[in-house]
Write an enzyme that holds these catalytic residues in place. Structure first.
Site, PDB file in Angstrom:
ATOM      1  CE  LYS A  24      -3.037   0.576   3.475  1.00  0.00           C
ATOM      2  NZ  LYS A  24      -3.010   1.840   4.222  1.00  0.00           N
ATOM      3  CB  SER A  25       3.839   2.269   1.979  1.00  0.00           C
ATOM      4  OG  SER A  25       3.295   2.248   3.270  1.00  0.00           O
ATOM      5  NE  ARG A  29       6.281   6.591   0.753  1.00  0.00           N
ATOM      6  CZ  ARG A  29       5.422   6.369   1.751  1.00  0.00           C
ATOM      7  NH1 ARG A  29       4.345   5.625   1.553  1.00  0.00           N
ATOM      8  NH2 ARG A  29       5.622   6.900   2.947  1.00  0.00           N
ATOM      9  N   GLY A  97      -4.799   7.994   5.647  1.00  0.00           N
ATOM     10  CA  GLY A  97      -3.888   8.977   6.241  1.00  0.00           C
ATOM     11  C   GLY A  97      -2.692   9.224   5.347  1.00  0.00           C
ATOM     12  NE  ARG A 125      -5.226   8.303  11.133  1.00  0.00           N
ATOM     13  CZ  ARG A 125      -4.503   7.517  10.339  1.00  0.00           C
ATOM     14  NH1 ARG A 125      -5.049   7.001   9.262  1.00  0.00           N
ATOM     15  NH2 ARG A 125      -3.253   7.253  10.625  1.00  0.00           N
ATOM     16  CB  SER A 170       5.296  10.064  11.428  1.00  0.00           C
ATOM     17  OG  SER A 170       4.408  10.189  10.332  1.00  0.00           O
ATOM     18  CG  ASP A 322       0.726   0.175   9.609  1.00  0.00           C
ATOM     19  OD1 ASP A 322       0.396   1.051  10.442  1.00  0.00           O
ATOM     20  OD2 ASP A 322       1.112   0.443   8.453  1.00  0.00           O
ATOM     21  NE  ARG A 398      -2.449  -1.929   8.451  1.00  0.00           N
ATOM     22  CZ  ARG A 398      -2.217  -2.379   7.209  1.00  0.00           C
ATOM     23  NH1 ARG A 398      -2.389  -3.648   6.925  1.00  0.00           N
ATOM     24  NH2 ARG A 398      -1.805  -1.564   6.260  1.00  0.00           N
TER      25      ARG A 398
END
Ligand code: S3P
Length: 443
Positions: A24-25, A29, A97, A125, A170, A322, A398
């Site tokens: 996913k990350s 990107r 997020g 958030r 982060s 995560d 999750r």
């Protein structure tokens, strides 16, 4: 609203093979950095979950050409660093997020105005963590109290390079600042207390940006040179270790299981869970280590058996941030106590993951102690927990998947309401578990 129920497996093991869905990350990107390059970036293995689709729509609204050419195959026609266009309507990042914060960084680097909205979870958030540094770079924000969405942001005519010391490790904060810094005249630096995932740094380098990483005063320091011309890339997105974690833990807690999970990303800043599970006695073998999309990957062969409780080292928290919900599930079946501390960040993820895991585990008959910064689970030593409960996913994919995996090892089924949230990161979750012999269905 979808309710999924996981039927107890009893003594039946999981068997078979799956391929981890796209990371996913890295998928987010690929689309974003492709939008900042000059020319066409071709992506394969893109995760087609809802979070990433929201990013695809957002980069298209910001002027990039985005086309799906096949399953997981996408082409992005970039507009160049600083070339984003003002979107005509609000950018809806849904549950994501990563999408919201990284795109705020990209927009903050351009003299345009954009409004960001999201679902109930994303709208709760904290965005102040990116608003603060991006304001220093010249962006102007209007949002709700506490820096919550909806937020309207206007980037400055000339974005200022900064040297920013982030209070949290982060990747989202780090990436937002670096992305705004890409269009600054000068060098932008981010310092974080420990290293968070480095996909932004790795991928920006492959697009041709000058990115330097070093350790200074015990902090992880990253510097990017502003105003590069990014060259389009062909990107093969590796499988997501955070998604592979569910089948891996399910196999470990169901004795006699043998599961092969192919194409799992093993970036050391992502693979912390597998180390902890191995230290707990889990049998996880990495086969055929190789590279995909500039990241280390391998196939995982996981065999079920007895696990022992352990301490998940707080120093490794960023490398498995995560994975704590699913680690709780492994801990629930292990012999003895598993301590997870130093993870206050879990309270501001898609949900307050500490509170939801603690309450849900208790509802399933598992002993757990809540701390301000984590939890300690006392496992059953392999005996099936009672189960027989209903868990509200609370817009958190999750949480939903973790309790469904727990349900497989309980005496009575676990039902998860709001399970449609799983589609944000792992649309094939129930299909994959069916392939392995598990019964997770809406009933
Ligand atoms: C992500 C970074 C992490 C992680 C999230 C994805 C990313 O968040 O929890 O799921 O892709 O950069 P933080 O950077 O807020 O820790």
């Amino acid at each position: 609203m979808t309710t999924l129920t996981a039927a107890p497996m009893g003594k039946t093991p999981l068997k078979g093979e799956i391929a981890a869905p796209g990371d996913k990350s890295i998928s987010h990107r690929s689309l974003m950095f492709g939008a900042l390059a000059v020319g066409p970036t071709r992506i394969t293995g893109l995760l087609e979950g809802e979070d990433v689709r929201a990013t695809a729509r957002a980069v298209a609204a910001l002027g990039a050409g985005v086309e799906r050419t096949g399953e997981g195959a996408w082409t992005v026609q970039g507009v160049g660093v600083g070339g984003l266009a003002e979107p005509e309507s609000a950018l809806d990042l849904g549950n994501s997020g990563t999408g919201a914060r990284l795109l705020m960084g990209m927009v903050a680097g351009c003299p345009i105005t954009a409004t960001f909205i999201g679902d109930a979870s994303l709208s709760r958030r904290p965005m102040s963590r990116v608003i603060e540094p991006l304001s220093r770079m010249g962006a102007v924000f209007h949002g709700r109290e506490g820096g919550r969405l909806p937020i309207t942001l206007t980037g400055p005519a000339d974005v200022m390079p900064i040297d920013y010391r982030s209070p949290v490790a982060s990747a989202q904060v780090k990436s937002a600042v670096l992305l705004a810094g890409l269009n600054a005249a000068g060098r932008t630096t981010v310092r974080e207390p420990t290293a968070s995932r480095d996909h932004t740094e790795n991928m920006l380098r492959s697009f041709g940006a000058a990115v330097e990483t070093r350790t200074e005063d015990g902090m992880n320091v990253v510097t990017v040179d502003g105003q590069p011309e990014l060259a389009p890339q062909d990107i093969a997105v590796p499988g997501d270790p955070s998604s592979a974690a569910f089948a891996a833990v399910a196999a470990l807690i169901l004795p006699g299981s043998e599961v092969m999970i192919r194409n799992v990303g093993l970036n050391p800043l992502r693979a912390g869970l597998f180390e902890v599970l191995t230290a707990m006695g889990g049998e996880i073998e990495v086969l055929d280590r190789r590279e995909a999309g500039g990241e280390p990957v391998g196939d995982l062969r996981v065999r079920g058996g007895a696990l022992k409780g352990d301490v998940a080292p707080p120093a490794n928290a960023a490398a498995m941030i995560d994975e704590y919900p699913i680690l709780c599930v492994a801990a629930a079946l292990a012999e003895g106590r598993t301590e997870m501390r130093g993870i206050k960040e879990l309270r501001v993820k898609e949900s307050d993951r500490i509170a939801l895991m603690v309450n849900g585990l208790r509802a399933a008959g598992v002993e757990v102690e809540e701390h301000e910064d984590g939890m300690t689970v006392t496992g059953t030593g392999g005996r099936p927990p009672a189960g027989g409960c209903e868990i509200d996913a609370s817009h958190d994919h999750r949480i939903a998947m973790s309790f469904l995996v727990l349900g497989l090892a309980c005496a009575k089924p676990i039902a998860v309401t709001g399970a449609e949230t799983i589609a944000t990161s792992y649309p094939a979750f129930t299909d994959h578990f069916a392939l392995l012999g598990a019964d997770i269905q809406s009933r």
